[in-house]
Design a protein around this motif. Structure first.
Motif, PDB file in Angstrom:
ATOM      1  N   ASN A 139       0.844  -1.193   0.000  1.00 49.36           N
ATOM      2  CA  ASN A 139       0.000   0.000   0.000  1.00 49.36           C
ATOM      3  C   ASN A 139       0.881   1.246   0.000  1.00 49.36           C
ATOM      4  O   ASN A 139       1.811   1.337   0.801  1.00 49.36           O
ATOM      5  CB  ASN A 139      -0.889  -0.029   1.244  1.00 49.36           C
ATOM      6  CG  ASN A 139      -1.818   1.153   1.335  1.00 49.36           C
ATOM      7  OD1 ASN A 139      -1.371   2.260   1.611  1.00 49.36           O
ATOM      8  ND2 ASN A 139      -3.098   0.912   1.119  1.00 49.36           N
ATOM      9  N   PRO A 140       0.638   2.227  -0.881  1.00 49.55           N
ATOM     10  CA  PRO A 140       1.493   3.421  -0.915  1.00 49.55           C
ATOM     11  C   PRO A 140       1.576   4.148   0.419  1.00 49.55           C
ATOM     12  O   PRO A 140       2.638   4.673   0.787  1.00 49.55           O
ATOM     13  CB  PRO A 140       0.848   4.293  -1.988  1.00 49.55           C
ATOM     14  CG  PRO A 140       0.097   3.343  -2.861  1.00 49.55           C
ATOM     15  CD  PRO A 140      -0.379   2.254  -1.947  1.00 49.55           C
ATOM     16  N   VAL A 141       0.485   4.174   1.167  1.00 44.47           N
ATOM     17  CA  VAL A 141       0.502   4.842   2.470  1.00 44.47           C
ATOM     18  C   VAL A 141       1.377   4.066   3.445  1.00 44.47           C
ATOM     19  O   VAL A 141       2.193   4.648   4.175  1.00 44.47           O
ATOM     20  CB  VAL A 141      -0.929   4.999   3.030  1.00 44.47           C
ATOM     21  CG1 VAL A 141      -0.886   5.582   4.441  1.00 44.47           C
ATOM     22  CG2 VAL A 141      -1.765   5.885   2.117  1.00 44.47           C
ATOM     23  N   ARG A 143       3.883   2.045   2.680  1.00 47.75           N
ATOM     24  CA  ARG A 143       5.288   2.218   2.279  1.00 47.75           C
ATOM     25  C   ARG A 143       5.828   3.562   2.747  1.00 47.75           C
ATOM     26  O   ARG A 143       6.967   3.667   3.212  1.00 47.75           O
ATOM     27  CB  ARG A 143       5.432   2.098   0.760  1.00 47.75           C
ATOM     28  CG  ARG A 143       5.321   0.691   0.240  1.00 47.75           C
ATOM     29  CD  ARG A 143       5.848   0.583  -1.174  1.00 47.75           C
ATOM     30  NE  ARG A 143       5.131   1.418  -2.119  1.00 47.75           N
ATOM     31  CZ  ARG A 143       3.989   1.083  -2.712  1.00 47.75           C
ATOM     32  NH1 ARG A 143       3.426  -0.091  -2.430  1.00 47.75           N
ATOM     33  NH2 ARG A 143       3.398   1.881  -3.574  1.00 47.75           N
ATOM     34  N   THR A 144       5.001   4.586   2.624  1.00 51.21           N
ATOM     35  CA  THR A 144       5.452   5.917   3.024  1.00 51.21           C
ATOM     36  C   THR A 144       5.712   5.979   4.519  1.00 51.21           C
ATOM     37  O   THR A 144       6.726   6.540   4.967  1.00 51.21           O
ATOM     38  CB  THR A 144       4.411   6.967   2.614  1.00 51.21           C
ATOM     39  OG1 THR A 144       4.239   6.918   1.184  1.00 51.21           O
ATOM     40  CG2 THR A 144       4.849   8.369   3.015  1.00 51.21           C
ATOM     41  N   ARG A 153      10.978   8.792  -2.287  1.00 52.19           N
ATOM     42  CA  ARG A 153       9.645   8.634  -2.874  1.00 52.19           C
ATOM     43  C   ARG A 153       9.120   7.223  -2.599  1.00 52.19           C
ATOM     44  O   ARG A 153       8.891   6.455  -3.525  1.00 52.19           O
ATOM     45  CB  ARG A 153       9.685   8.904  -4.383  1.00 52.19           C
ATOM     46  CG  ARG A 153      10.086  10.325  -4.753  1.00 52.19           C
ATOM     47  CD  ARG A 153      10.170  10.552  -6.251  1.00 52.19           C
ATOM     48  NE  ARG A 153      11.188   9.729  -6.868  1.00 52.19           N
ATOM     49  CZ  ARG A 153      10.980   8.850  -7.848  1.00 52.19           C
ATOM     50  NH1 ARG A 153       9.770   8.651  -8.307  1.00 52.19           N
ATOM     51  NH2 ARG A 153      11.977   8.142  -8.354  1.00 52.19           N
ATOM     52  N   TRP A 155       6.261   6.043  -1.798  1.00 51.66           N
ATOM     53  CA  TRP A 155       4.966   5.729  -2.370  1.00 51.66           C
ATOM     54  C   TRP A 155       5.067   5.273  -3.822  1.00 51.66           C
ATOM     55  O   TRP A 155       4.200   4.554  -4.318  1.00 51.66           O
ATOM     56  CB  TRP A 155       4.054   6.963  -2.279  1.00 51.66           C
ATOM     57  CG  TRP A 155       4.617   8.149  -2.987  1.00 51.66           C
ATOM     58  CD1 TRP A 155       4.484   8.477  -4.308  1.00 51.66           C
ATOM     59  CD2 TRP A 155       5.462   9.155  -2.420  1.00 51.66           C
ATOM     60  NE1 TRP A 155       5.184   9.630  -4.600  1.00 51.66           N
ATOM     61  CE2 TRP A 155       5.782  10.078  -3.454  1.00 51.66           C
ATOM     62  CE3 TRP A 155       5.969   9.384  -1.143  1.00 51.66           C
ATOM     63  CZ2 TRP A 155       6.596  11.187  -3.236  1.00 51.66           C
ATOM     64  CZ3 TRP A 155       6.758  10.494  -0.926  1.00 51.66           C
ATOM     65  CH2 TRP A 155       7.074  11.384  -1.958  1.00 51.66           C
ATOM     66  N   ALA A 156       6.142   5.661  -4.510  1.00 50.43           N
ATOM     67  CA  ALA A 156       6.298   5.338  -5.931  1.00 50.43           C
ATOM     68  C   ALA A 156       6.963   3.991  -6.160  1.00 50.43           C
ATOM     69  O   ALA A 156       7.023   3.518  -7.295  1.00 50.43           O
ATOM     70  CB  ALA A 156       7.108   6.439  -6.621  1.00 50.43           C
ATOM     71  N   ARG A 159       6.112  -2.998  -4.018  1.00 49.83           N
ATOM     72  CA  ARG A 159       6.329  -3.889  -2.881  1.00 49.83           C
ATOM     73  C   ARG A 159       7.482  -4.850  -3.159  1.00 49.83           C
ATOM     74  O   ARG A 159       8.302  -5.124  -2.276  1.00 49.83           O
ATOM     75  CB  ARG A 159       5.058  -4.695  -2.576  1.00 49.83           C
ATOM     76  CG  ARG A 159       5.224  -5.669  -1.414  1.00 49.83           C
ATOM     77  CD  ARG A 159       3.946  -6.430  -1.120  1.00 49.83           C
ATOM     78  NE  ARG A 159       3.607  -7.357  -2.191  1.00 49.83           N
ATOM     79  CZ  ARG A 159       2.575  -8.183  -2.173  1.00 49.83           C
ATOM     80  NH1 ARG A 159       1.752  -8.175  -1.133  1.00 49.83           N
ATOM     81  NH2 ARG A 159       2.333  -9.000  -3.173  1.00 49.83           N
TER      82      ARG A 159
END
Length: 255
Positions: A139-141, A143-144, A153, A155-156, A159
């Motif tokens: 999930n981008p959140v 990861r952030t 970065r 979110w970019a 996984r």
């Protein structure tokens, strides 16, 4: 792990997944070189050291591997702790050209305290969340939240890119001892001009929050023969944030 054909290139990882830390760029490197990627003692599939764990003893293990495998004069590339180790090999006169990405060991006393105070809790957290890591990093959140210290970065990223290293931080038996060696051990020594066996290139992420960018000036002062390359919009892992640029830097500056 060996892959590709051509002149050998030895890769030395930092804290994390062992040789799989290089997975984002290993295939591209192997198009031009025979890539030899090691698991340091206590990481990946290599058993831990039986005695003291220090940057010196970990570097000894790589120097022994180079000798045993008949890789005298091999070009090396390393990241983070591995970046420090390839510089230490160069300082010892071992290997050939060396590329160090965001190497450790060039911090001030205060920066070293901050490094330990921030990274150690992060490792405790990923160990506590071990079973949830695939979902969190998918999930981008997530990861952030987990990787803001490591990537400019997060979110970019995918996984698949980050999961091996994060799992390695949680699972590798040498993570704790190696971290202690970085925090409590001596800083990196330098090499006088003209004393290293090949070219030295140091790459640094301008947004590195682990080995912060002002440490690059100290690294250049201690290794006056080194060329410094800046990765823009890049954190502590160039192979994550700037994989093609990291690949090009390594290939262009090693024989």
């Amino acid at each position: 792990m060996r892959r590709g054909t051509g002149k050998p290139l030895l890769l030395v990882h930092g804290l994390g997944a062992g040789w799989r830390s290089w997975s984002p760029i290993i295939d591209e490197l192997a198009e031009s070189r025979e890539v030899v990627a090691v698991d340091l003692p206590g990481f990946g599939e290599t058993p831990p050291l039986t005695g003291e764990v220090s940057i010196a003893t970990l570097t000894d293990s790589v120097a022994d591997f180079i000798r045993e495998q008949g890789l005298d004069g091999v070009s090396t590339a390393g990241q983070s702790m591995g970046g420090r180790m390839v510089l230490e090999l160069a300082r010892r006169g071992v290997g050939g050209d060396a590329v160090a990405l965001d190497p450790g060991g060039f911090w001030s006393d205060r920066e070293r305290v901050v490094f330990g105070a921030t990274l150690r809790p992060s490792i405790v957290a990923v160990r506590a969340l071990r079973g949830m890591l695939p979902a969190l990093l998918g999930n981008p959140v997530g990861r952030t939240l987990l990787l803001a210290q490591l990537s400019a970065r997060p979110w970019a990223l995918s996984r698949e890119t980050v999961l091996p290293d994060v799992r390695g931080l949680a699972d590798s038996p040498a993570t704790g001892p190696a971290l202690d060696a970085l925090i409590k051990g001596p800083k990196q020594q330098g090499a006088a001009a003209g004393s290293v066996p090949g070219r030295v290139t140091i790459g640094w992420g301008r947004r590195d929050l682990v080995t912060v960018p002002r440490q690059a000036a100290r690294a250049q002062e201690l290794f006056p023969d080194a060329m410094l390359h800046w990765f823009e919009r890049c954190g502590h892992f160039p192979q994550w944030d700037a994989p093609h640029e990291a690949t090009r830097l390594i290939l262009d500056n090693t024989d």
